[in-house]
Design a protein around this motif. Structure first.
Motif, PDB file in Angstrom:
ATOM      1  N   LYS A   1       0.865  -1.181   0.000  1.00 33.43           N
ATOM      2  CA  LYS A   1       0.000   0.000   0.000  1.00 33.43           C
ATOM      3  C   LYS A   1       0.899   1.228   0.000  1.00 33.43           C
ATOM      4  N   LEU A   2       0.608   2.186  -0.863  1.00 32.53           N
ATOM      5  CA  LEU A   2       1.371   3.434  -0.952  1.00 32.53           C
ATOM      6  C   LEU A   2       2.876   3.175  -1.073  1.00 32.53           C
ATOM      7  N   ASN A   3       3.243   2.180  -1.867  1.00 33.44           N
ATOM      8  CA  ASN A   3       4.644   1.791  -2.079  1.00 33.44           C
ATOM      9  C   ASN A   3       5.338   1.302  -0.812  1.00 33.44           C
ATOM     10  N   ILE A   4       4.560   0.851   0.157  1.00 32.85           N
ATOM     11  CA  ILE A   4       5.081   0.284   1.397  1.00 32.85           C
ATOM     12  C   ILE A   4       4.661  -1.177   1.436  1.00 32.85           C
ATOM     13  N   CYS A   5       5.521  -2.001   2.007  1.00 33.37           N
ATOM     14  CA  CYS A   5       5.260  -3.431   2.033  1.00 33.37           C
ATOM     15  C   CYS A   5       5.196  -3.936   3.475  1.00 33.37           C
ATOM     16  N   LEU A   6       4.114  -4.613   3.802  1.00 34.58           N
ATOM     17  CA  LEU A   6       3.946  -5.297   5.075  1.00 34.58           C
ATOM     18  C   LEU A   6       4.201  -6.773   4.811  1.00 34.58           C
ATOM     19  N   VAL A   7       4.972  -7.419   5.680  1.00 32.20           N
ATOM     20  CA  VAL A   7       5.334  -8.824   5.502  1.00 32.20           C
ATOM     21  C   VAL A   7       4.718  -9.631   6.639  1.00 32.20           C
ATOM     22  N   ILE A   8       4.148 -10.780   6.288  1.00 35.10           N
ATOM     23  CA  ILE A   8       3.573 -11.664   7.299  1.00 35.10           C
ATOM     24  C   ILE A   8       3.813 -13.112   6.893  1.00 35.10           C
ATOM     25  N   ASP A   9       4.177 -13.928   7.863  1.00 39.15           N
ATOM     26  CA  ASP A   9       4.407 -15.341   7.578  1.00 39.15           C
ATOM     27  C   ASP A   9       3.069 -16.084   7.595  1.00 39.15           C
ATOM     28  N   PRO A  10       2.982 -17.229   6.925  1.00 38.71           N
ATOM     29  CA  PRO A  10       1.708 -17.945   6.805  1.00 38.71           C
ATOM     30  C   PRO A  10       1.124 -18.414   8.140  1.00 38.71           C
ATOM     31  N   ILE A  11       1.968 -18.756   9.100  1.00 31.54           N
ATOM     32  CA  ILE A  11       1.449 -19.207  10.398  1.00 31.54           C
ATOM     33  C   ILE A  11       0.790 -18.045  11.133  1.00 31.54           C
ATOM     34  N   SER A  12       1.444 -16.890  11.147  1.00 30.41           N
ATOM     35  CA  SER A  12       0.854 -15.716  11.798  1.00 30.41           C
ATOM     36  C   SER A  12      -0.411 -15.268  11.080  1.00 30.41           C
ATOM     37  N   LEU A  13      -0.423 -15.417   9.760  1.00 29.75           N
ATOM     38  CA  LEU A  13      -1.596 -15.010   8.987  1.00 29.75           C
ATOM     39  C   LEU A  13      -2.846 -15.773   9.412  1.00 29.75           C
ATOM     40  N   GLN A  14      -2.678 -17.024   9.831  1.00 31.52           N
ATOM     41  CA  GLN A  14      -3.828 -17.804  10.298  1.00 31.52           C
ATOM     42  C   GLN A  14      -4.547 -17.098  11.446  1.00 31.52           C
ATOM     43  N   TYR A  15      -3.789 -16.405  12.290  1.00 32.36           N
ATOM     44  CA  TYR A  15      -4.355 -15.720  13.448  1.00 32.36           C
ATOM     45  C   TYR A  15      -4.826 -14.305  13.126  1.00 32.36           C
ATOM     46  N   LEU A  16      -4.354 -13.750  12.008  1.00 34.77           N
ATOM     47  CA  LEU A  16      -4.658 -12.364  11.651  1.00 34.77           C
ATOM     48  C   LEU A  16      -5.543 -12.227  10.419  1.00 34.77           C
ATOM     49  N   HIS A  17      -5.929 -13.331   9.829  1.00 35.65           N
ATOM     50  CA  HIS A  17      -6.694 -13.321   8.579  1.00 35.65           C
ATOM     51  C   HIS A  17      -7.916 -12.404   8.690  1.00 35.65           C
ATOM     52  N   GLY A  18      -8.032 -11.471   7.763  1.00 36.75           N
ATOM     53  CA  GLY A  18      -9.161 -10.542   7.749  1.00 36.75           C
ATOM     54  C   GLY A  18      -8.971  -9.319   8.631  1.00 36.75           C
ATOM     55  N   GLY A  19      -7.812  -9.198   9.266  1.00 43.39           N
ATOM     56  CA  GLY A  19      -7.561  -8.091  10.185  1.00 43.39           C
ATOM     57  C   GLY A  19      -7.050  -6.838   9.499  1.00 43.39           C
ATOM     58  N   THR A  20      -6.910  -5.792  10.302  1.00 40.43           N
ATOM     59  CA  THR A  20      -6.431  -4.504   9.821  1.00 40.43           C
ATOM     60  C   THR A  20      -5.381  -3.963  10.784  1.00 40.43           C
TER      61      THR A  20
END
Length: 114
Positions: A64-83
């Protein structure tokens, strides 16, 4: 691996602008903000943020806005759909995670349970 950020996790313009500002201060355009989950805290899991140059093959990149957020797949399971948001007020400034998967959160908002 880059994926569609809307389906996974998103971050606000406010968060993107703050991340961009911090990266500029670090004078290293290769760093990206990584969010990940660890066990601990008063509710069972904690959000962690670090600036990281390394991107693993299975990491998900959200841009977003030329910025990159990185998340690993295991953490994504807990954050899916979050902001991820960034808030500045009289009490201070901080990144805030709105997590639809969290059943309970602690008073400070840094830990949660599923």
């Amino acid at each position: 691996m880059e994926k569609n950020p809307i389906k996974y996790i998103e971050f606000t313009n406010s968060a993107a602008k703050k991340i961009k500002s911090i990266i500029k201060e670090k004078k290293n355009k290769n760093v990206k903000l990584r969010i990940y989950i660890i066990g601990g805290g008063c509710s069972g899991f904690q959000y962690q943020f670090i600036f990281d140059e390394k991107i693993n093959e299975d990491d998900i990149l959200v841009k977003k806005l030329n910025i990159c957020l990185v998340i690993d797949p295991i953490s994504l399971q807990y954050l899916h759909g979050g902001t991820i948001d960034y808030l500045e007020n009289l009490e201070g400034s901080k990144f805030i995670v709105s997590n639809p998967n969290a059943k309970n959160t602690c008073g400070c908002g840094l830990s949660f349970s599923i």
